[in-house]
Design an enzyme around this catalytic site. Structure first.
Site, PDB file in Angstrom:
ATOM      1  N   HIS A  65     -45.095   8.959  12.907  1.00 51.12           N
ATOM      2  CA  HIS A  65     -43.936   9.508  11.426  1.00 51.12           C
ATOM      3  C   HIS A  65     -44.287   8.802  10.170  1.00 51.12           C
ATOM      4  O   HIS A  65     -42.894   9.237   9.427  1.00 51.12           O
ATOM      5  CB  HIS A  65     -42.525   9.038  12.291  1.00 51.12           C
ATOM      6  CG  HIS A  65     -42.116   9.668  14.172  1.00 51.12           C
ATOM      7  ND1 HIS A  65     -41.465  10.386  14.013  1.00 51.12           N
ATOM      8  CD2 HIS A  65     -42.851   8.842  15.373  1.00 51.12           C
ATOM      9  CE1 HIS A  65     -41.301  10.967  15.574  1.00 51.12           C
ATOM     10  NE2 HIS A  65     -42.050   9.764  15.975  1.00 51.12           N
ATOM     11  N   GLU A 130     -41.285  16.820  17.473  1.00 45.30           N
ATOM     12  CA  GLU A 130     -41.069  16.354  18.142  1.00 45.30           C
ATOM     13  C   GLU A 130     -39.640  16.462  18.418  1.00 45.30           C
ATOM     14  O   GLU A 130     -38.762  15.607  17.101  1.00 45.30           O
ATOM     15  CB  GLU A 130     -41.690  14.386  18.654  1.00 45.30           C
ATOM     16  CG  GLU A 130     -41.280  13.962  19.951  1.00 45.30           C
ATOM     17  CD  GLU A 130     -41.463  12.770  19.210  1.00 45.30           C
ATOM     18  OE1 GLU A 130     -41.160  11.639  18.283  1.00 45.30           O
ATOM     19  OE2 GLU A 130     -41.702  11.476  20.504  1.00 45.30           O
ATOM     20  N   ARG A 229     -41.412   8.762  46.588  1.00 42.10           N
ATOM     21  CA  ARG A 229     -40.964   9.994  46.985  1.00 42.10           C
ATOM     22  C   ARG A 229     -40.671  11.416  45.908  1.00 42.10           C
ATOM     23  O   ARG A 229     -40.830  13.272  46.218  1.00 42.10           O
ATOM     24  CB  ARG A 229     -39.736  10.323  47.928  1.00 42.10           C
ATOM     25  CG  ARG A 229     -39.555   9.669  49.644  1.00 42.10           C
ATOM     26  CD  ARG A 229     -38.723   9.896  50.394  1.00 42.10           C
ATOM     27  NE  ARG A 229     -37.657   9.173  50.215  1.00 42.10           N
ATOM     28  CZ  ARG A 229     -37.841   7.123  50.375  1.00 42.10           C
ATOM     29  NH1 ARG A 229     -39.013   7.452  51.038  1.00 42.10           N
ATOM     30  NH2 ARG A 229     -36.639   6.743  49.755  1.00 42.10           N
ATOM     31  N   ASP A 276     -47.478   6.308  16.911  1.00 48.70           N
ATOM     32  CA  ASP A 276     -45.576   6.478  17.217  1.00 48.70           C
ATOM     33  C   ASP A 276     -45.205   5.754  16.026  1.00 48.70           C
ATOM     34  O   ASP A 276     -43.886   5.360  16.411  1.00 48.70           O
ATOM     35  CB  ASP A 276     -45.535   6.750  18.526  1.00 48.70           C
ATOM     36  CG  ASP A 276     -43.615   7.124  18.655  1.00 48.70           C
ATOM     37  OD1 ASP A 276     -42.892   7.719  17.657  1.00 48.70           O
ATOM     38  OD2 ASP A 276     -42.907   7.050  19.782  1.00 48.70           O
TER      39      ASP A 276
HETATM   40 ZN   LIG Z   1     -42.316   9.795  18.049  1.00 50.09          ZN
END
Ligand SMILES: [Zn+2]
Length: 386
Positions: A65, A130, A229, A276
């Site tokens: 970003h 995103e 599960r 990120d």
């Molecule tokens: Zn991100």
């Protein structure tokens, strides 16, 4: 211009301790093992010799970003250059400009700023959108005010902003309203569709994969976890066929043992390193913003005031070091997770991602601690600390 480099070459499957690499006009024109290749040329006088350390392919970050004080959501060409130059100093030679959950007009402005920005440092290979089509329950640091149902019409307006060679990568939650139609639409247009910021069950992820989801965004973070599960998003990400995953290897977002689980379950060839990173990457501690929300950076972690992680301050350089030092991966595997695997994920394997004849001369010289000493992009030295 011709350039010769002699030293240890990091190939996807091995390190060649005594190698020679030639490039010309921005492309790699020769790769030799000086101890094994009978046809290797004599090392020319002008060759740069890397005595201690390595020659590696440039890193490719599909989820970033910001950095160097800039954020792609600033929609400012100067911020774009701050990001591409900051990350290039830390080994990134190609990236996807990554946006956040925001009003459509702001996303469009961010795409246009990328197109208007002068090209310096890491090459922008396309866009990673995103959000905004995510699940509120797993919004992470995305601004909840702009989370919305998936819209094919909006997607078409984004794609219309792209340049012909741009790669598109979209993170969405497969279980939300309109998502399956959006997934089919995006996959049909060649975009990579990634599940992220999602509460999807194993069955919902399976339905998403059948519609065209082929990647999972920052595995383990901002998604339904694995229950024995109900395997959830994590269980599906680690087991459904044809799915690649990305990991933020800063040692804060994911425990090293969880990274080992991912690599063993998925096979390293299906795991990508991403940063990120937000705007504080490459700067020190302090107060910043992300998507309009205040963020404090301290001790290598970026957090909202609620304590939630707000992106990272990771660089690809540090990520590769962490994959070796914290996760215990061998060097060729760690580097491939930062170069070849993302190149393949973007459909750019023929042009980028490894030291191979015919590929772009996007190269790094690393010291023996894997610090980036030199970044070469398209055969031109962009950064040199030596
Ligand atoms: Zn991100």
């Amino acid at each position: 211009m011709q350039r010769w480099l002699k030293g240890a070459l990091i190939l996807p499957d091995r390190v060649v301790p005594n190698g020679l690499l030639a490039c010309e006009d921005g492309r790699i024109t020769g790769v030799w093992d000086l101890e094994a290749d009978a046809g290797a040329p004599a090392v020319p006088d002008g060759a740069e010799v890397v005595e201690r350390g390595y020659i590696a392919p440039g890193y490719i970050d599909i989820h970033v970003h910001g950095g160097g004080g800039g954020d792609f959501m600033d929609a400012d060409p100067e911020a774009v250059v701050a990001i591409t130059t900051c990350h290039a100093r830390h080994g990134t030679t190609g990236l996807l400009a990554t946006t956040l959950t925001a009003p459509e007009e702001e996303l469009i402005r961010a795409f246009r700023a990328v197109k208007a920005a002068p090209r310096r440092g890491a090459q922008i290979l396309g866009f990673h959108v995103e959000g905004p089509f995510i699940n509120m329950q797993y919004k992470g640091a995305q601004n909840p005010a702009y989370v919305r149902s998936a819209s094919v019409a909006e997607i078409d307006r984004w794609l219309a902003e792209g340049r012909p060679d741009d790669r598109w990568h979209v993170t969405l939650a497969p279980e939300i309203e309109g998502a399956l139609e959006a997934i089919r639409h995006l996959a049909g247009r060649g975009a990579v569709v990634s599940a992220g910021h999602t509460d999807c069950t194993y069955d919902q992820l399976k339905a998403g994969v059948e519609a065209g989801v082929s990647h999972v965004t920052h595995l383990f973070n901002a998604m339904r976890g694995l229950h024995h599960r109900e395997p959830g998003t994590v269980g599906g990400a680690l087991s459904l066929p044809g799915v690649t995953v990305e990991i933020i290897a800063d040692g804060v977002h994911v425990h090293p043992a969880s990274m080992q689980v991912a690599v063993r379950a998925r096979g390293a060839e299906n795991v990508l390193l991403v940063t990120d990173a937000m705007r504080a990457a490459g700067l020190g501690d302090g107060e910043f913003t992300l998507g309009g929300l205040p963020v404090t950076v301290k001790d290598g972690a970026a957090r909202l005031h609620s304590g939630a992680l707000a992106g990272s301050v990771l660089t690809m350089e540090r990520g590769v070091q962490n994959l070796v030092d914290m996760v215990g991966l061998d060097l060729p595997t760690a580097v491939a997770m930062a170069s070849l695997h993302p190149a393949r994920r973007l459909g750019l394997e023929a042009r980028k991602g490894s030291l191979a004849v015919g590929k772009d001369a996007d190269l790094l010289i690393l010291d023996d601690k894997l610090e980036v000493m030199t970044t070469i992009i398209g055969g031109e030295v962009f950064y040199d600390a030596r």
